[in-house]
Every structure is written in C-alpha cells, then in structure tokens.
Design a protein around this motif. Sequence first.
Motif, short mmCIF file in Angstrom:
data_model
loop_
_atom_site.label_atom_id
_atom_site.label_comp_id
_atom_site.label_asym_id
_atom_site.label_seq_id
_atom_site.Cartn_x
_atom_site.Cartn_y
_atom_site.Cartn_z
N MET A 56 -11.01 48.01 -36.64
CA MET A 56 -10.91 49.28 -37.34
C MET A 56 -10.94 50.41 -36.32
SD MET A 56 -13.16 50.86 -40.48
CE MET A 56 -12.57 49.61 -41.58
N ILE A 57 -10.13 51.40 -36.56
CA ILE A 57 -10.09 52.58 -35.69
C ILE A 57 -10.90 53.67 -36.38
CG2 ILE A 57 -8.62 54.18 -34.41
CD1 ILE A 57 -8.09 51.16 -33.81
N SER A 58 -11.95 54.15 -35.71
CA SER A 58 -12.86 55.12 -36.31
C SER A 58 -13.00 56.34 -35.42
CB SER A 58 -14.26 54.51 -36.48
OG SER A 58 -14.21 53.34 -37.24
N ILE A 59 -13.12 57.49 -36.06
CA ILE A 59 -13.57 58.70 -35.38
C ILE A 59 -15.06 58.78 -35.63
CG2 ILE A 59 -13.65 61.21 -35.61
CD1 ILE A 59 -10.62 61.21 -35.88
N ASP A 112 -11.87 46.85 -32.75
CA ASP A 112 -12.50 48.12 -33.10
C ASP A 112 -12.36 49.10 -31.95
OD1 ASP A 112 -13.30 47.16 -35.58
OD2 ASP A 112 -15.27 46.53 -34.85
N LEU A 113 -12.14 50.36 -32.32
CA LEU A 113 -12.04 51.45 -31.36
C LEU A 113 -12.71 52.66 -31.97
CD1 LEU A 113 -10.73 52.63 -28.70
CD2 LEU A 113 -8.77 53.26 -30.14
N PHE A 114 -13.55 53.32 -31.19
CA PHE A 114 -14.23 54.54 -31.63
C PHE A 114 -13.69 55.73 -30.83
CE2 PHE A 114 -17.04 51.15 -32.88
CZ PHE A 114 -17.49 51.57 -34.13
N ILE A 115 -13.10 56.68 -31.54
CA ILE A 115 -12.61 57.92 -30.93
C ILE A 115 -13.79 58.88 -30.90
CG2 ILE A 115 -10.89 59.76 -31.07
CD1 ILE A 115 -9.61 56.96 -30.87
N THR A 116 -14.13 59.37 -29.69
CA THR A 116 -15.36 60.14 -29.52
C THR A 116 -15.14 61.60 -29.11
OG1 THR A 116 -15.64 59.38 -27.24
CG2 THR A 116 -16.67 58.05 -28.96
N TYR A 165 -3.85 58.51 -37.63
CA TYR A 165 -3.80 57.09 -37.33
C TYR A 165 -5.09 56.32 -37.58
CZ TYR A 165 0.23 58.94 -34.90
OH TYR A 165 1.39 59.60 -34.61
N VAL A 166 -6.23 57.02 -37.71
CA VAL A 166 -7.51 56.32 -37.81
C VAL A 166 -7.76 55.84 -39.24
CG1 VAL A 166 -8.49 57.56 -35.86
CG2 VAL A 166 -8.90 58.41 -38.17
N ASP A 167 -8.62 54.83 -39.35
CA ASP A 167 -8.96 54.23 -40.64
C ASP A 167 -10.17 54.88 -41.29
OD1 ASP A 167 -6.96 52.14 -40.28
OD2 ASP A 167 -8.34 51.31 -38.78
N LYS A 177 -30.23 60.56 -43.55
CA LYS A 177 -31.11 60.25 -42.42
C LYS A 177 -32.21 61.31 -42.40
CE LYS A 177 -28.26 57.03 -40.84
NZ LYS A 177 -28.61 55.63 -40.78
N GLU A 178 -33.14 61.17 -41.49
CA GLU A 178 -34.23 62.15 -41.43
C GLU A 178 -33.74 63.55 -41.06
OE1 GLU A 178 -38.19 61.92 -39.26
OE2 GLU A 178 -37.84 59.83 -39.83
N THR A 179 -32.82 63.63 -40.09
CA THR A 179 -32.41 64.94 -39.56
C THR A 179 -30.93 65.27 -39.77
OG1 THR A 179 -32.01 63.96 -37.38
CG2 THR A 179 -34.21 64.87 -37.78
N PHE A 180 -30.21 64.39 -40.47
CA PHE A 180 -28.80 64.66 -40.77
C PHE A 180 -28.35 63.70 -41.87
CE2 PHE A 180 -28.57 61.26 -37.64
CZ PHE A 180 -27.50 60.49 -38.04
N ASN A 181 -27.16 63.94 -42.40
CA ASN A 181 -26.53 63.00 -43.35
C ASN A 181 -25.34 62.36 -42.67
OD1 ASN A 181 -28.20 63.32 -45.62
ND2 ASN A 181 -27.11 65.17 -46.23
N LEU A 182 -25.25 61.04 -42.78
CA LEU A 182 -24.08 60.33 -42.27
C LEU A 182 -23.08 60.21 -43.41
CD1 LEU A 182 -22.55 58.73 -40.11
CD2 LEU A 182 -23.78 56.68 -40.90
N GLU A 183 -21.91 60.83 -43.22
CA GLU A 183 -20.84 60.78 -44.22
C GLU A 183 -19.78 59.81 -43.72
OE1 GLU A 183 -19.46 64.81 -44.62
OE2 GLU A 183 -21.35 65.50 -45.46
N ILE A 184 -19.45 58.84 -44.55
CA ILE A 184 -18.44 57.84 -44.19
C ILE A 184 -17.21 58.06 -45.06
CG2 ILE A 184 -17.90 55.39 -44.01
CD1 ILE A 184 -20.97 54.94 -43.76
N TYR A 185 -16.11 58.38 -44.42
CA TYR A 185 -14.83 58.60 -45.09
C TYR A 185 -13.90 57.47 -44.71
CZ TYR A 185 -16.16 63.51 -45.85
OH TYR A 185 -16.79 64.67 -46.24
N GLN A 186 -13.11 57.01 -45.68
CA GLN A 186 -12.06 56.04 -45.38
C GLN A 186 -10.75 56.57 -45.92
OE1 GLN A 186 -13.37 52.18 -46.78
NE2 GLN A 186 -14.58 51.88 -44.93
N ARG A 187 -9.69 56.16 -45.23
CA ARG A 187 -8.36 56.58 -45.67
C ARG A 187 -8.11 55.97 -47.05
NH1 ARG A 187 -4.77 59.11 -42.75
NH2 ARG A 187 -5.59 58.45 -40.75
N GLY A 188 -7.52 56.72 -47.93
CA GLY A 188 -7.32 56.33 -49.32
C GLY A 188 -6.58 55.03 -49.52
#
Length: 158
Positions: A1-4, A94-98, A110-112, A145-156
């Motif tokens: 999976m390709i992720s940002i 897997d690839l993480f765009i940082t 292009y990312v998933d 999370k304690e100090t932030f929210n992790l939002e997970i988006y996926q391509r439709g």
Amino acid sequence: MISIIVAMDKNQLIGKNDSSNGIPWNNKEDLKHFKETTINQTICMGYTTYKAIGRPLPKRHNIVVCYDYFDDERVEVRTSLIDVINEYKTNHKDLFITGGASIYKQALPYVDQLLISRIPGDFTGETYFPNFSEYGFKLVETKPKETFNLEIYQRGNL
C-alpha cells in the motif's frame, strides 16, 4: 500500500521554516506514532525534507527524491517520485510518503491512503498540506490519541 503520513493542524499547516526540524509543534506522541508506523519500512521524502531532518531516519529504507544532482551514500536517491510510487505499486510493497508539501502534492493522485495526525491548537508556519478533497479520499477511521487524533483516509475505489 502506498500511504502518505503527515501531521497537520486544523488549517492543514505542516511546516515552519525557522524551527529546528521544520515542524511547527513539538508533539512527542506523534513522533512516536510516526516511528512505530514507519520502522522497518520504506519512506520517501523530498530533498528539502531530508535537509530539514539532517540525516537518514534509522531502521528504515530512506528514498530521497531530488531533481538536481544530490549524492548521499546513506540513502537511495531518485529523480522521479512517480517512478518510485509505480515501482512499489507494481511490486505490492508498502511505501510511506513523508513530505514535504511538493512531494505530497505530486503523490496525492497515486496514493492509496492518508494517515493524518491532526494536531490541536493554533500554530504559525508557511507550509501547508495541499487540498485533497478532489482525489476521492474518504475518512474511514478516527483514532483518538492523548495529544492528537489519527485520521485514516482511503481512496474511495479501494
């Protein structure tokens, strides 16, 4: 999976020029999340982000995209982000765009998935994450999370 993978505030701010690492805030929990997510993985960043970090991130395969001449034997240097993404898609790796902003903008079509650490508060800076509403991403999960929210988006279309 390709992720940002990116941390941003409510206004999509991601960078500050005069900070020690280019980040407008200091959030240890998010840095831990980033490390745990990317450890033993391949990460891909632009030259400016690499310069801001100042070194390869340990226990990760670091790819740096640079369109001018750049040589650092500690990282894999590539001249085309799209070639890197296509290679990892083809090989089902897997690839993480940082980052940074230019790399994110080029990668969005292009990312998933997007892994967004939403940092609460008002911050100052100059660099913003590009608008991603036109790329068909859907919010599939929010992990508080304690100090932030992790939002997970996926391509439709996944």
